[in-house]
Scaffold this active site. Structure first.
Site, PDB file in Angstrom:
ATOM      1  N   ASP A  71      53.555  73.199  26.762  1.00 44.15           N
ATOM      2  CA  ASP A  71      52.875  73.718  27.759  1.00 44.15           C
ATOM      3  C   ASP A  71      52.033  75.438  27.214  1.00 44.15           C
ATOM      4  O   ASP A  71      51.014  75.396  28.145  1.00 44.15           O
ATOM      5  CB  ASP A  71      54.153  74.603  27.967  1.00 44.15           C
ATOM      6  CG  ASP A  71      54.933  73.204  28.267  1.00 44.15           C
ATOM      7  OD1 ASP A  71      55.096  72.482  29.780  1.00 44.15           O
ATOM      8  OD2 ASP A  71      56.415  72.949  27.681  1.00 44.15           O
TER       9      ASP A  71
ATOM     10  N   HIS B 159      60.221  72.856  20.681  1.00 44.85           N
ATOM     11  CA  HIS B 159      60.485  72.100  22.116  1.00 44.85           C
ATOM     12  C   HIS B 159      62.045  71.898  21.805  1.00 44.85           C
ATOM     13  O   HIS B 159      62.727  72.081  19.745  1.00 44.85           O
ATOM     14  CB  HIS B 159      59.514  71.043  21.561  1.00 44.85           C
ATOM     15  CG  HIS B 159      59.556  70.437  23.134  1.00 44.85           C
ATOM     16  ND1 HIS B 159      60.812  69.469  23.168  1.00 44.85           N
ATOM     17  CD2 HIS B 159      58.832  70.383  24.037  1.00 44.85           C
ATOM     18  CE1 HIS B 159      60.335  68.389  24.284  1.00 44.85           C
ATOM     19  NE2 HIS B 159      59.677  69.359  24.978  1.00 44.85           N
TER      20      HIS B 159
END
Length: 436
Positions: free
Chosen positions: A371, A313
């Site tokens: 995600d 991330h």
């Protein structure tokens, strides 16, 4: 903002006079250097592509510590909210600054539930789209069109209008996403049911048909509610900054949120879970679990051009706290639906195991992110991959509205106007056509 006793001094090697810059302290997080008077006093701008070192606002809504893997909504850790509250509690918190008591909770849930229907003409507006249009193309149009249907709440400077628009947007987003899905599937639209929860109502509008009764699966209902909570806000990301910048012109809330939807569509932002699922399906087509070693080799080879989607991330340099919560939900959903032996999910779990154990990924902190898991959960529930980003937009709507309202209420807010470093041609004269 609290002014610091310490000040920054900006000095120049060309003999220009130096200047003192105030420093402000937040309650937590890095201090900020106030450069608002820089241009006026020096005639110079700062240069910060992507605004990666620039605080564009002061905010009391969301705090992220990427190194510690911490996410707070109004000071409450995401781990506590995801377990002890539902999505509408979280909406109340983000909008009004604290969690509701029992009476306020009941009133807010009822208020949102009573605004879930959309104007009937929305159905005719939908018919103008091709059936195979990407849901985000449809959602950008539908959300922007809300201002045409609800023009009694479009004055961004009127606090009552902003409140009404906030409730309408939160309430109607699930209805619009479900309508976009039903339209693409060629199925009749399902009207909302006021006796269901926010997530349960969305599931019914998505998956029910007039042919038979639909019963909400409580495990899936909880999973969707958690997806909504984990995506409700994430500080000054690209789409939130877009909503703030758009709203700074004084445009109506529906238009500002439509701008956020359009920004979220990008694969580097809201499209990340769609990209992760597409990656898994590509591996599956090329041999599945048996070929996963070859895929990992390609990922480690910088020259291969193969990217690992759904891992790591930009902000979290540690494990994404939302991923921990989504991982629990992911395994709960797969177990409940008996899908642990589904080839794609077996592949996803094998990839997860490698990423959590292989030193290449662990040393680079390329952990599975939110995600990766939310994409797996949504596919297991039966949501098509192309709709993932629309569901992200549904969840993020409350964060966008909270940020927009905060900006409008800030006495220091001005229309956004970033500067530039111009590197083009200097002034020149147009030559006659024959001489060019």
């Amino acid at each position: 903002m609290t002014p610091s006793d310490v000040k920054a001094t900006l000095s120049f090697s060309d003999g220009s006079p130096s200047m003192e810059l105030p420093i402000y302290k937040g309650t937590i997080g890095p201090d900020v250097i106030d450069i608002r008077k820089l241009y006026g006093q020096t005639g110079k701008f700062t240069y910060d592509p992507g605004f990666l070192s620039t605080a564009s606002c002061n905010s009391t809504i969301t705090y992220i510590d990427g190194d510690k893997g911490e996410l707070l909504y109004r000071g409450y850790p995401i781990e506590q909210l995801a377990v002890q509250c539902d999505y509408l509690d979280t909406c109340y918190l983000l909008l009004y600054g604290d969690l509701p008591n029992a009476d306020k909770r009941k009133g807010f849930h009822k208020l949102v539930t009573n605004h879930t229907m959309v104007n009937e003409q929305m159905q005719f507006f939908l018919r103008g789209f091709r059936r195979d249009a990407h849901p985000m193309a449809v959602m950008t149009g539908l959300v922007g069109a809300l201002s045409a249907f609800y023009h009694d709440s479009t004055d961004i400077n009127n606090p009552q209008h902003r409140d009404i628009a906030a409730i309408r947007l939160i309430a109607k987003m699930p209805t619009l996403v479900a309508m976009a899905y039903k339209y693409s599937a060629g199925q009749p639209y399902m009207y909302p049911k006021n006796d269901l929860s926010y997530a349960g109502n969305f599931m019914r509008m998505m998956f029910a048909t007039p042919c038979e009764d639909y019963h909400v699966n409580p495990v899936i209902e909880r999973a969707l509610d958690r997806i909504f909570i984990l995506h409700a806000d994430h500080e000054q990301n690209a789409s939130t900054s877009t909503v703030r910048l758009c709203g700074s012109s004084g445009t109506n809330p529906f238009a500002a949120i439509a701008a956020g939807v359009a920004c979220l569509w990008g694969p580097a932002h809201g499209g990340a879970n769609e990209a992760a699922l597409n990656m898994l399906e590509e591996i599956q087509r090329n041999g599945g679990v048996e070929k996963i070693g070859e895929f990992i080799k390609q990922v480690k080879d910088k020259n291969s051009g193969v990217k690992l989607m759904g891992f790591g991330h930009r902000v979290y340099k540690n494990y994404d706290p939302r991923a921990k919560l989504m991982r629990e939900t992911c395994h709960e959903v797969l177990t409940s639906l008996g899908l642990h032996n589904d080839p794609l999910f077996k592949l996803a779990m094998a990839l997860e195991k490698i990423a959590l154990e292989d030193d290449y990924f662990v040393s680079r902190k390329l952990y599975p992110n939110v995600d990766f898991y939310s994409g797996i959960v949504q596919r297991a529930i039966g949501i098509p991959v192309s709709l993932f980003t629309a569901i992200f937009a549904l969840a993020r709507t409350v964060g966008w509205i909270a940020q927009l309202n905060e900006m409008i209420g800030d006495p220091e807010y001005k229309i956004g106007r970033p500067r530039q470093l111009y590197a083009g041609s200097v002034s020149r004269d147009i030559k006659p056509l024959a001489d060019r």
